[in-house]
Design an enzyme around this catalytic site. Structure first.
Site, PDB file in Angstrom:
ATOM      1  CE  LYS A   4      -1.826   1.614   4.044  1.00 47.18           C
ATOM      2  NZ  LYS A   4      -1.440   3.031   4.247  1.00 47.18           N
ATOM      3  CG  ASN A   5       2.448   2.696   3.544  1.00 50.14           C
ATOM      4  OD1 ASN A   5       1.269   2.992   3.356  1.00 50.14           O
ATOM      5  ND2 ASN A   5       2.957   2.515   4.757  1.00 50.14           N
ATOM      6  CB  CYS A  17      -4.831  10.711  11.958  1.00 51.79           C
ATOM      7  SG  CYS A  17      -3.118  10.320  12.224  1.00 51.79           S
ATOM      8  NE  ARG A  45       0.593  10.275  10.264  1.00 52.28           N
ATOM      9  CZ  ARG A  45       0.180   9.178   9.651  1.00 52.28           C
ATOM     10  NH1 ARG A  45      -0.983   8.673   9.909  1.00 52.28           N
ATOM     11  NH2 ARG A  45       0.962   8.591   8.774  1.00 52.28           N
ATOM     12  CG  ASP A  91       3.126   1.564   9.708  1.00 51.40           C
ATOM     13  OD1 ASP A  91       2.772   2.432  10.517  1.00 51.40           O
ATOM     14  OD2 ASP A  91       3.177   1.761   8.474  1.00 51.40           O
ATOM     15  NE  ARG A 115      -6.826   4.334   5.828  1.00 54.96           N
ATOM     16  CZ  ARG A 115      -5.873   4.695   6.680  1.00 54.96           C
ATOM     17  NH1 ARG A 115      -6.093   4.721   7.966  1.00 54.96           N
ATOM     18  NH2 ARG A 115      -4.686   5.064   6.239  1.00 54.96           N
TER      19      ARG A 115
HETATM   20  C1  UD1 Z   1       4.370   6.866   6.322  1.00 54.00           C
HETATM   21  C2  UD1 Z   1       3.501   5.639   6.173  1.00 54.00           C
HETATM   22  C3  UD1 Z   1       2.973   5.196   7.540  1.00 54.00           C
HETATM   23  C4  UD1 Z   1       4.143   5.003   8.508  1.00 54.00           C
HETATM   24  C5  UD1 Z   1       5.032   6.232   8.539  1.00 54.00           C
HETATM   25  C6  UD1 Z   1       6.294   6.034   9.377  1.00 54.00           C
HETATM   26  C7  UD1 Z   1       2.519   5.985   3.972  1.00 54.00           C
HETATM   27  C8  UD1 Z   1       1.319   6.275   3.161  1.00 54.00           C
HETATM   28  N1  UD1 Z   1       2.371   5.982   5.306  1.00 54.00           N
HETATM   29  O1  UD1 Z   1       3.533   7.918   6.848  1.00 54.00           O
HETATM   30  O2  UD1 Z   1       2.279   3.963   7.368  1.00 54.00           O
HETATM   31  O3  UD1 Z   1       3.632   4.783   9.797  1.00 54.00           O
HETATM   32  O4  UD1 Z   1       5.454   6.582   7.204  1.00 54.00           O
HETATM   33  O5  UD1 Z   1       7.020   4.954   8.924  1.00 54.00           O
HETATM   34  O6  UD1 Z   1       3.593   5.698   3.446  1.00 54.00           O
HETATM   35  N2  UD1 Z   1       6.382  14.723  10.532  1.00 54.00           N
HETATM   36  C9  UD1 Z   1       6.514  16.056  10.806  1.00 54.00           C
HETATM   37  N3  UD1 Z   1       6.443  16.949   9.758  1.00 54.00           N
HETATM   38  C10 UD1 Z   1       6.252  16.531   8.466  1.00 54.00           C
HETATM   39  C11 UD1 Z   1       6.116  15.159   8.206  1.00 54.00           C
HETATM   40  C12 UD1 Z   1       6.181  14.270   9.266  1.00 54.00           C
HETATM   41  O7  UD1 Z   1       6.692  16.454  11.949  1.00 54.00           O
HETATM   42  O8  UD1 Z   1       6.201  17.391   7.566  1.00 54.00           O
HETATM   43  C13 UD1 Z   1       6.419  13.753  11.649  1.00 54.00           C
HETATM   44  C14 UD1 Z   1       5.083  12.997  11.797  1.00 54.00           C
HETATM   45  O9  UD1 Z   1       4.169  13.743  12.553  1.00 54.00           O
HETATM   46  C15 UD1 Z   1       5.525  11.740  12.485  1.00 54.00           C
HETATM   47  C16 UD1 Z   1       6.924  11.505  11.892  1.00 54.00           C
HETATM   48  O10 UD1 Z   1       7.349  12.740  11.353  1.00 54.00           O
HETATM   49  O11 UD1 Z   1       5.627  11.946  13.872  1.00 54.00           O
HETATM   50  C17 UD1 Z   1       6.965  10.444  10.808  1.00 54.00           C
HETATM   51  O12 UD1 Z   1       6.070  10.772   9.786  1.00 54.00           O
HETATM   52  P1  UD1 Z   1       6.311  10.363   8.261  1.00 54.00           P
HETATM   53  O13 UD1 Z   1       7.559   9.559   8.138  1.00 54.00           O
HETATM   54  O14 UD1 Z   1       6.172  11.574   7.430  1.00 54.00           O
HETATM   55  O15 UD1 Z   1       5.065   9.413   8.015  1.00 54.00           O
HETATM   56  P2  UD1 Z   1       4.039   9.427   6.820  1.00 54.00           P
HETATM   57  O16 UD1 Z   1       4.755   9.678   5.543  1.00 54.00           O
HETATM   58  O17 UD1 Z   1       2.882  10.280   7.166  1.00 54.00           O
END
Ligand code: UD1
Length: 423
Positions: free
Chosen positions: A23-24, A117, A122, A305, A397
């Protein structure tokens, strides 16, 4: 009408399960197919609610989509504006992955800020800092992000944290920018490598994916590409945990064992026997699990995850386990539900202390997010009797054919709608 799962626990899982495409990995690859006017053919796409949402968004943007089984073709000859996509942004955080490609392709993009969420705040600040460094002007107004750029220009970008989504958005935007982008402290997840492979097939030059420094040499006229997404390592890990929970024996096919390295090490530390083939894994569970200390971190560390699924199996380990969550600030909501099933778990700050109990009992529980749902399914497989899990749409999902796959392994699981459940 909301679906529920009724699971009869206490049955050993046995047999073969084929792992679906990730999915990711496929969400960013689908988003990246907007970077060209030519046709992209993507195989191994799982039938999941999140994928359907992404496909709907691509359609609303004007792309022509064809779906045949697990193969999706995308051709985006012309794109519409992104304004009408707000409804999806609230539904799925990954919708923000369209920001980079639409901005690169159109010179402007407007998306609703993804809300908080169940697992944490996030924010998207890292995505936006990256796009700004590439020359975009970013404005946030009334819950919307508006980005404009006449021509994106390669830059050096240092991420404060190796965010998966920010790395992907920046890679996609810089793939058709002028010049070279160097992304430092990038995420190194296998899904990032898969996106890099896809972008390279489209004519970008991406090197270093899978390490903390990624270089992207842009190509303003990217072409169509044919790609198969990698297998879903989290789905694979979840089935391993399900087998372990029931003292079962499974063969997983279509997996990349190296993508599961940190999980495999933890399973082995707990006493689980795992044998590795080229693209398969054989697992057989011990009588009793040893307790574990787990600390989540970006890849190649232990994935956030997978921590809920490990928590579920450790509820009956022979001793006390500790799980520390370092990625999301609020990812232990599911522990209350496990406690309702008889688990002994205490959460202090970012650490859950799990004292092994003799067994779990069935209960009516609620999934609060996707992986929380997976943990509850695993707990239900352990508990003798019928457990009712609501909030199944979270599982839809991220797990393709969950009932069919578990059913094929001997599990008694059925889906009922709210009305049927009340009969
Ligand atoms: C992706 C995965 C999700 C997984 C996560 C971490 C997808 C669709 N989802 O989510 O399943 O749990 O990686 O491996 O691929 N953060 C910030 N600012 C930002 C972006 C992120 O502070 O601009 C923080 C987030 O709040 C979180 C951490 O960084 O605490 C990790 O987030 P991130 O690696 O971005 O996860 P996702 O890409 O949302």
């Amino acid at each position: 009408m909301e679906d529920k799962f009724i699971i009869e626990g206490g049955i050993r899982l046995k047999g073969d399960v084929r792992i679906s495409g990730s999915k990711n990995a496929c969400l960013p690859v689908l988003a990246a197919s907007l970077l060209t006017t030519e046709k992209c053919v993507i195989s191994g796409v799982p039938r999941l609610a999140d994928v359907r949402t992404m496909i709907r968004m691509l359609t609303e943007l004007g792309a022509q989509i064809g779906v045949q089984g697990s193969q999706v073709t995308v051709q985006a000859r012309e794109l519409q504006k992104t304004g009408q996509l707000q409804q999806y942004a609230r539904k799925m955080r990954a919708s923000f992955l369209l920001m980079g490609p639409v901005l690169a392709r159109q010179g402007e993009a407007c998306m609703a800020l993804p809300g908080g969420c169940a697992i944490g705040k996030r924010p998207v600040d890292l995505h936006l800092k990256g796009l700004a460094a590439l020359g975009a002007e970013i404005r946030i107004e009334r819950g919307f992000v508006k980005a404009t750029a006449r021509q994106l220009q390669g830059a050096e970008i240092v991420l404060d944290f190796p965010s998966v989504g920010a790395t992907e958005n920046i890679m996609m935007a810089s793939a058709c920018a002028r010049g070279t982008t160097t992304l430092v402290n990038a995420a190194a997840e296998p899904e990032i490598v898969d996106l890099a492979d896809f972008l390279n097939k489209m004519g970008a030059e991406v090197t270093g994916a899978g390490t903390r420094v990624i270089r992207i040499k842009g190509n303003p006229s990217l072409q169509g590409a044919v790609h198969t997404v990698i297998p879903d390592r989290i789905e694979a890990g979840t089935y391993l945990a399900a087998a372990v929970a029931t003292g079962g024996e499974l063969r997983l096919s279509r997996v990349v064992p190296d993508h599961l390295r940190s999980m495999i090490e933890k399973f082995r530390e707990a006493g689980v026997c795992i044998e590795e083939g080229n693209d398969e894994l054989f697992v057989s569970a011990p009588q009793e699990l040893r307790p574990l200390n787990i600390s989540t971190s970006p890849y190649p560390g232990f994935p956030t995850d997978m921590q809920p699924q490990f928590a579920a199996i450790l509820t009956t380990a022979a001793g006390t386990s500790r799980i520390t969550e370092n990625i999301f600030e609020n990812r232990f909501l599911y522990t209350d539900e496990l406690v309702r099933m008889g688990a002994s778990i205490e959460v202090t700050g970012s650490t859950a202390v799990i004292r092994g109990v003799r067994g779990l009992r069935p209960a009516c529980v609620k999934a609060t997010d996707l992986r929380a749902g997976a943990a509850l399914v695993i707990a239900a497989l352990k508990a003798w009797g019928e457990t009712e899990i609501c909030g199944v749409y979270h599982l839809d999902r991220g797990y393709e054919d969950l009932e069919e796959k578990l059913g094929g392994l001997g599990c008694r699981i059925r889906r009922v709608t709210e009305q049927a459940a009340n009969l």
